[in-house]
Scaffold this active site. Structure first.
Site, PDB file in Angstrom:
ATOM      1  CG  ASP A 178      39.923  49.441   8.994  1.00 40.67           C
ATOM      2  OD1 ASP A 178      40.314  48.273   9.173  1.00 40.67           O
ATOM      3  OD2 ASP A 178      39.863  50.279   9.906  1.00 40.67           O
ATOM      4  CG  ASN A 204      38.862  43.121   5.185  1.00 34.94           C
ATOM      5  OD1 ASN A 204      38.012  43.847   4.674  1.00 34.94           O
ATOM      6  ND2 ASN A 204      40.028  42.855   4.613  1.00 34.94           N
ATOM      7  NE  ARG A 253      41.400  39.984  12.694  1.00 37.28           N
ATOM      8  CZ  ARG A 253      41.016  41.253  12.646  1.00 37.28           C
ATOM      9  NH1 ARG A 253      39.997  41.675  13.364  1.00 37.28           N
ATOM     10  NH2 ARG A 253      41.647  42.130  11.873  1.00 37.28           N
ATOM     11  CG  HIS A 303      41.755  39.431   6.039  1.00 38.68           C
ATOM     12  ND1 HIS A 303      41.596  40.784   6.253  1.00 38.68           N
ATOM     13  CD2 HIS A 303      42.342  38.946   7.168  1.00 38.68           C
ATOM     14  CE1 HIS A 303      42.063  41.093   7.461  1.00 38.68           C
ATOM     15  NE2 HIS A 303      42.512  39.995   8.036  1.00 38.68           N
ATOM     16  CB  SER A 354      49.725  49.473   7.594  1.00 36.06           C
ATOM     17  OG  SER A 354      49.663  48.841   8.853  1.00 36.06           O
ATOM     18  CB  SER A 355      55.049  49.742   7.918  1.00 40.30           C
ATOM     19  OG  SER A 355      54.476  51.007   8.138  1.00 40.30           O
ATOM     20  CD1 TRP A 410      55.433  44.656   9.020  1.00 44.25           C
ATOM     21  CD2 TRP A 410      55.244  42.459   8.617  1.00 44.25           C
ATOM     22  NE1 TRP A 410      55.777  44.435   7.710  1.00 44.25           N
ATOM     23  CE2 TRP A 410      55.679  43.090   7.442  1.00 44.25           C
ATOM     24  CE3 TRP A 410      55.054  41.073   8.597  1.00 44.25           C
ATOM     25  CZ2 TRP A 410      55.933  42.403   6.256  1.00 44.25           C
ATOM     26  CZ3 TRP A 410      55.305  40.377   7.415  1.00 44.25           C
ATOM     27  CH2 TRP A 410      55.734  41.046   6.264  1.00 44.25           C
ATOM     28  CG  LEU A 447      42.740  51.589 -12.574  1.00 45.86           C
ATOM     29  CD1 LEU A 447      42.133  52.950 -12.216  1.00 45.86           C
ATOM     30  CD2 LEU A 447      41.901  50.481 -11.926  1.00 45.86           C
ATOM     31  NE  ARG A 450      40.514  53.631   8.676  1.00 40.97           N
ATOM     32  CZ  ARG A 450      41.681  53.457   9.280  1.00 40.97           C
ATOM     33  NH1 ARG A 450      42.614  54.372   9.177  1.00 40.97           N
ATOM     34  NH2 ARG A 450      41.920  52.371   9.992  1.00 40.97           N
ATOM     35  CB  SER A 509      45.990  53.877   9.736  1.00 41.77           C
ATOM     36  OG  SER A 509      44.927  53.854  10.651  1.00 41.77           O
ATOM     37  CD  GLU A 520      37.971  68.089  -0.544  1.00 47.06           C
ATOM     38  OE1 GLU A 520      37.243  67.955   0.467  1.00 47.06           O
ATOM     39  OE2 GLU A 520      38.582  69.144  -0.811  1.00 47.06           O
TER      40      GLU A 520
HETATM   41  C1  IPE Z   1      44.856  50.345   8.124  1.00 45.10           C
HETATM   42  O1  IPE Z   1      43.960  49.543   8.813  1.00 45.10           O
HETATM   43  C2  IPE Z   1      45.710  49.527   7.222  1.00 45.10           C
HETATM   44  C3  IPE Z   1      45.021  48.824   6.135  1.00 45.10           C
HETATM   45  C4  IPE Z   1      43.765  48.914   5.817  1.00 45.10           C
HETATM   46  C5  IPE Z   1      45.849  47.980   5.364  1.00 45.10           C
HETATM   47  P1  IPE Z   1      44.253  49.080  10.315  1.00 45.10           P
HETATM   48  O2  IPE Z   1      43.056  48.302  10.737  1.00 45.10           O
HETATM   49  O3  IPE Z   1      45.564  48.402  10.398  1.00 45.10           O
HETATM   50  O4  IPE Z   1      44.324  50.476  11.067  1.00 45.10           O
HETATM   51  P2  IPE Z   1      44.304  50.816  12.615  1.00 45.10           P
HETATM   52  O5  IPE Z   1      45.310  49.923  13.277  1.00 45.10           O
HETATM   53  O6  IPE Z   1      42.914  50.539  13.103  1.00 45.10           O
HETATM   54  O7  IPE Z   1      44.634  52.273  12.677  1.00 45.10           O
HETATM   55  C1  IPE Z   2      41.560  45.742   7.006  1.00 41.27           C
HETATM   56  O1  IPE Z   2      40.640  45.114   7.822  1.00 41.27           O
HETATM   57  C2  IPE Z   2      42.520  44.763   6.375  1.00 41.27           C
HETATM   58  C3  IPE Z   2      43.904  44.870   6.845  1.00 41.27           C
HETATM   59  C4  IPE Z   2      44.362  45.739   7.686  1.00 41.27           C
HETATM   60  C5  IPE Z   2      44.824  43.900   6.320  1.00 41.27           C
HETATM   61  P1  IPE Z   2      40.973  44.787   9.346  1.00 41.27           P
HETATM   62  O2  IPE Z   2      41.598  43.440   9.400  1.00 41.27           O
HETATM   63  O3  IPE Z   2      41.753  45.873   9.958  1.00 41.27           O
HETATM   64  O4  IPE Z   2      39.532  44.719   9.976  1.00 41.27           O
HETATM   65  P2  IPE Z   2      39.085  45.279  11.395  1.00 41.27           P
HETATM   66  O5  IPE Z   2      39.455  46.738  11.435  1.00 41.27           O
HETATM   67  O6  IPE Z   2      39.804  44.482  12.434  1.00 41.27           O
HETATM   68  O7  IPE Z   2      37.603  45.077  11.404  1.00 41.27           O
HETATM   69 MG    MG Z   3      41.239  47.585  10.925  1.00 42.65          MG
END
Ligand code: IPE
Ligand code: IPE
Ligand code: MG
Length: 262
Positions: free
Chosen positions: A26, A28, A39, A43, A71-72, A75, A137, A194, A202, A213
């Protein structure tokens, strides 16, 4: 490779290098925003962090690595961002899978891949086919994955393969359900990491994280690599994994020290 292991039924063997690490990658977007970049630039840089992390896991002898890529619930993001993420996914699968194969990495995409466009589904199928016999791996990429979806799809598939269980629910065991979960064959994660500062799951591996852990860092995913992975493993090695037992059961020498102090 169907080995049934359950931290709630048996105390698993543990070692200083976690056998299985699961990561919510998380931050990016915020990494990019801090640099006044779009953004999607975050990525793209996140892909480099994935490569560094996979390499580090190979070097350290981690056996299973599960990365949450989409994540689901993702979208719900703006369609342009979703579309860039999908293009990036296809590009990585096509461009980097040969290198993964040479490194003896077995790639598995876990999640509801039927929702993806045919081009992406085809790239997933050929990457999995190419690497399926590799053993160094086991790399699981969670894409269109949700922990609740996983438990539901496992329940449906369990009942499809054992229709008798619907009439005899008392016969349902952890093993009968968990063998249908996406990560069947992998031990449960020892360490959950995380990045990005949020302290939540999430909807990641809800079933499998029962005794994992947790390690949270404020650093953003594009900055992740071997040094941060080692910090997380260091923290993991300072935990006492009790799996329901007492400290004295795990370190019998503590009992002697306490008794002699009385
Ligand atoms: C969780 O990150 C999903 C992934 C890293 C793929 P999110 O950025 O989507 O999580 P929330 O929405 O802040 O909980
Ligand atoms: C995680 O980074 C990547 C995906 C969920 C695809 P984010 O895109 O959620 O980055 P933030 O949380 O908005 O900084
Ligand atoms: Mg995020």
């Amino acid at each position: 490779m169907a080995i049934f292991t359950s931290s709630t039924l048996d105390v698993p063997n543990t070692s200083s290098i976690p056998r299985h690490i699961a990561i919510v990658m998380d931050g990016n977007g915020r990494w990019a925003k801090n640099r006044l970049m779009p953004r999607v630039a975050g990525h793209k840089r996140g892909v480099d962090a994935v490569k560094r992390t996979v390499q580090a896991c190979c070097e350290l002898g981690v056996e299973h690595l599960t990365l949450f890529a989409f994540s689901s619930e993702n979208w719900r993001r703006p369609p342009e961002e979703v579309s860039v993420l999908m293009r990036l996914f296809i590009r990585v699968l096509r461009k980097d899978v040969e290198a993964m194969h040479r490194e003896n990495i077995c790639l598995r995409i876990v999640g509801d891949t039927t929702a993806f466009e045919p081009e992406l589904q085809a790239a997933i199928a050929s990457a999995q086919e190419l690497t399926k016999n590799n053993t160094r791996l086991y790399l699981n990429i969670a894409a269109n994955y949700g922990g609740r979806w996983d438990i539901l799809q496992a329940t449906k598939n369990m009942l499809k393969s054992r229709p008798d269980l619907a009439d005899n629910p008392e016969l349902i065991t952890e093993a009968s359900l968990s063998q249908h979960l996406c990560l069947q064959g992998s031990p449960e994660p020892d360490l959950f990491i995380r990045t990005g500062g949020e302290q939540r799951v999430s909807n990641f591996l809800l079933w499998q994280l029962a005794y994992t852990e947790f390690y949270f860092t404020d650093k953003f995913w594009p900055d992740f690599g071997k040094p941060m992975l080692l910090e997380a493993i260091d923290s993991y090695n300072n935990r006492e994994r009790r799996f329901g037992r007492t400290s004295e059961q795990i370190q019998p020498q503590l009992v002697n020290v306490l008794q002699s102090a009385q």
